[in-house]
Scaffold this motif. Structure first.
Motif, mmCIF file in Angstrom:
data_model
loop_
_atom_site.group_PDB
_atom_site.id
_atom_site.type_symbol
_atom_site.label_atom_id
_atom_site.label_comp_id
_atom_site.label_asym_id
_atom_site.label_seq_id
_atom_site.Cartn_x
_atom_site.Cartn_y
_atom_site.Cartn_z
ATOM 1 N N MET A 1 15.987 -14.352 -5.633
ATOM 2 C CA MET A 1 15.736 -13.078 -6.307
ATOM 3 C C MET A 1 15.481 -11.990 -5.268
ATOM 4 O O MET A 1 14.705 -12.185 -4.342
ATOM 5 N N ARG A 2 16.150 -10.844 -5.440
ATOM 6 C CA ARG A 2 15.900 -9.701 -4.572
ATOM 7 C C ARG A 2 14.871 -8.797 -5.235
ATOM 8 O O ARG A 2 15.116 -8.229 -6.306
ATOM 9 N N ILE A 3 13.724 -8.641 -4.577
ATOM 10 C CA ILE A 3 12.652 -7.785 -5.069
ATOM 11 C C ILE A 3 12.650 -6.511 -4.245
ATOM 12 O O ILE A 3 12.447 -6.537 -3.027
ATOM 13 N N ASN A 4 12.898 -5.398 -4.892
ATOM 14 C CA ASN A 4 12.892 -4.109 -4.226
ATOM 15 C C ASN A 4 11.552 -3.415 -4.464
ATOM 16 O O ASN A 4 11.127 -3.243 -5.602
ATOM 17 N N VAL A 5 10.904 -3.054 -3.374
ATOM 18 C CA VAL A 5 9.575 -2.450 -3.412
ATOM 19 C C VAL A 5 9.678 -0.982 -3.037
ATOM 20 O O VAL A 5 10.268 -0.630 -2.008
ATOM 21 N N LEU A 6 9.122 -0.117 -3.875
ATOM 22 C CA LEU A 6 9.035 1.307 -3.562
ATOM 23 C C LEU A 6 7.630 1.586 -3.044
ATOM 24 O O LEU A 6 6.654 1.516 -3.786
ATOM 25 N N GLN A 7 7.531 1.862 -1.753
ATOM 26 C CA GLN A 7 6.247 2.149 -1.118
ATOM 27 C C GLN A 7 6.150 3.644 -0.867
ATOM 28 O O GLN A 7 7.116 4.273 -0.429
ATOM 29 N N HIS A 8 4.961 4.233 -1.093
ATOM 30 C CA HIS A 8 4.841 5.689 -1.111
ATOM 31 C C HIS A 8 3.870 6.253 -0.082
ATOM 32 O O HIS A 8 3.645 7.467 -0.052
ATOM 33 N N THR A 9 3.292 5.413 0.709
ATOM 34 C CA THR A 9 2.410 5.835 1.797
ATOM 35 C C THR A 9 2.280 4.654 2.743
ATOM 36 O O THR A 9 2.318 3.499 2.295
ATOM 37 N N PRO A 10 2.109 4.889 4.032
ATOM 38 C CA PRO A 10 1.954 3.768 4.963
ATOM 39 C C PRO A 10 0.713 2.918 4.682
ATOM 40 O O PRO A 10 0.649 1.766 5.106
ATOM 41 N N THR A 11 -0.246 3.473 3.961
ATOM 42 C CA THR A 11 -1.510 2.762 3.756
ATOM 43 C C THR A 11 -1.515 1.818 2.558
ATOM 44 O O THR A 11 -2.481 1.079 2.366
ATOM 45 N N GLU A 12 -0.474 1.840 1.723
ATOM 46 C CA GLU A 12 -0.475 1.002 0.525
ATOM 47 C C GLU A 12 0.819 0.196 0.452
ATOM 48 O O GLU A 12 1.809 0.630 -0.126
ATOM 49 N N GLY A 13 0.769 -0.986 1.079
ATOM 50 C CA GLY A 13 1.925 -1.866 1.124
ATOM 51 C C GLY A 13 1.868 -2.960 0.082
ATOM 52 O O GLY A 13 0.963 -3.012 -0.756
ATOM 53 N N PRO A 14 2.829 -3.896 0.126
ATOM 54 C CA PRO A 14 2.934 -4.919 -0.920
ATOM 55 C C PRO A 14 1.864 -5.994 -0.887
ATOM 56 O O PRO A 14 1.619 -6.645 -1.892
ATOM 57 N N GLY A 15 1.220 -6.232 0.253
ATOM 58 C CA GLY A 15 0.085 -7.158 0.301
ATOM 59 C C GLY A 15 0.331 -8.487 -0.366
ATOM 60 O O GLY A 15 1.223 -9.249 0.018
ATOM 61 N N SER A 16 -0.452 -8.781 -1.398
ATOM 62 C CA SER A 16 -0.369 -10.076 -2.081
ATOM 63 C C SER A 16 0.953 -10.259 -2.820
ATOM 64 O O SER A 16 1.328 -11.390 -3.144
ATOM 65 N N ILE A 17 1.657 -9.168 -3.088
ATOM 66 C CA ILE A 17 2.979 -9.287 -3.707
ATOM 67 C C ILE A 17 3.946 -9.925 -2.712
ATOM 68 O O ILE A 17 4.759 -10.778 -3.073
ATOM 69 N N ARG A 18 3.842 -9.541 -1.455
ATOM 70 C CA ARG A 18 4.659 -10.164 -0.410
ATOM 71 C C ARG A 18 4.319 -11.650 -0.287
ATOM 72 O O ARG A 18 5.223 -12.492 -0.155
ATOM 73 N N THR A 19 3.025 -11.967 -0.323
ATOM 74 C CA THR A 19 2.606 -13.371 -0.235
ATOM 75 C C THR A 19 3.200 -14.187 -1.376
ATOM 76 O O THR A 19 3.699 -15.302 -1.170
ATOM 77 N N TRP A 20 3.162 -13.631 -2.594
ATOM 78 C CA TRP A 20 3.752 -14.303 -3.757
ATOM 79 C C TRP A 20 5.250 -14.489 -3.565
ATOM 80 O O TRP A 20 5.799 -15.565 -3.818
ATOM 81 N N ALA A 21 5.942 -13.448 -3.134
ATOM 82 C CA ALA A 21 7.393 -13.515 -2.967
ATOM 83 C C ALA A 21 7.785 -14.564 -1.934
ATOM 84 O O ALA A 21 8.739 -15.336 -2.140
ATOM 85 N N GLU A 27 13.414 -12.709 -1.777
ATOM 86 C CA GLU A 27 13.643 -11.756 -0.694
ATOM 87 C C GLU A 27 12.997 -10.415 -1.052
ATOM 88 O O GLU A 27 13.177 -9.912 -2.160
ATOM 89 N N LEU A 28 12.281 -9.841 -0.089
ATOM 90 C CA LEU A 28 11.585 -8.581 -0.326
ATOM 91 C C LEU A 28 12.239 -7.483 0.521
ATOM 92 O O LEU A 28 12.428 -7.644 1.725
ATOM 93 N N TYR A 29 12.583 -6.372 -0.142
ATOM 94 C CA TYR A 29 13.131 -5.201 0.543
ATOM 95 C C TYR A 29 12.211 -4.022 0.230
ATOM 96 O O TYR A 29 11.972 -3.710 -0.939
ATOM 97 N N VAL A 30 11.706 -3.367 1.270
ATOM 98 C CA VAL A 30 10.741 -2.281 1.081
ATOM 99 C C VAL A 30 11.404 -0.940 1.382
ATOM 100 O O VAL A 30 11.908 -0.711 2.492
#
Length: 221
Positions: A1-21, A27-30
């Protein structure tokens, strides 16, 4: 599964979502639309994650409008979407519901209470990181998922594919530090009465990763 992440500031990343993926073999694409103006297409998205940020969905900015077009396309395609804070507000606005000033500015750690049994195995009470002063209206057809002591609309679940949370389960210990040292001024005026040091020193609850896993498994099953 390709998970596309929309990040809107350098200070708030995927965190535990990346760990889950990573644990599930996805696959995680930011993407950073606020900086580069680039968004994925529907066809290359199996799941969309819309993270938080300092902007408001009410801001008249081209990439914010473009995000809602993408969210609408994914809703119509019945693909999983998870939104955190600003991300949850973007989902609500895409569905035609307003984002307004919350009854209280919440910045820091505080409990949230489960309001729906739509997602099995969620605890009745959890401690989450709050970093917001706006709130979404609950979209028609969605269920209120969480509330806090000060802000009722803290989360919603729409069918089996969409979850929006006003607070944050995704930050891990280093993520919290990053938020605090770079955006600590935002703590001023919070109803929670915590300092930057208080927020950094608060241990990230271990169960928050398990809850994130449960939510993301639910919308992707």
């Amino acid at each position: 599964m390709r998970i596309n992440v929309l990040q809107h500031t350098p200070t708030e990343g995927p965190g535990s979502i990346r760990t889950w993926a990573q644990a599930r073999g996805h696959e995680l694409y930011v993407y950073h639309p606020y900086q580069f103006g680039i968004l994925p297409t529907v066809d290359e998205t199996d799941m969309l994650v819309v993270l938080g940020g300092p902007m408001s969905p009410n801001d008249d900015i081209d990439w914010i409008h473009a995000e809602r077009v993408l969210i609408d396309q994914l809703l119509r395609a019945d693909k999983p979407i998870f939104g955190a804070c600003y991300g949850a507000q973007q989902i609500a606005m895409t569905l035609g519901y307003p984002v307004t000033t919350a009854p209280a500015k919440e910045v820091g750690w505080a409990p949230v209470y489960r309001q729906s049994a739509a997602i099995p195995r969620l605890p009745e009470q959890l401690t989450a990181l709050h970093w917001h002063e706006e709130q979404f209206a609950i979209p028609k057809g969605a269920e209120l998922l969480f509330s806090s002591d000060r802000v009722r609309n803290q989360g919603f679940v729409l069918g089996h594919r969409v979850v929006g949370l006003q607070f944050h389960f995704e930050p891990q210990t280093e993520d919290v530090r990053t938020m605090c040292i770079n955006d600590g001024a935002y703590v001023a005026g919070s109803a929670l009465g915590q300092t930057v040091a208080d927020i950094i020193d608060w241990p990230v609850p271990a169960e928050n990763q398990a809850v994130m896993n449960t939510i993301l498994d639910f919308i992707t099953k």
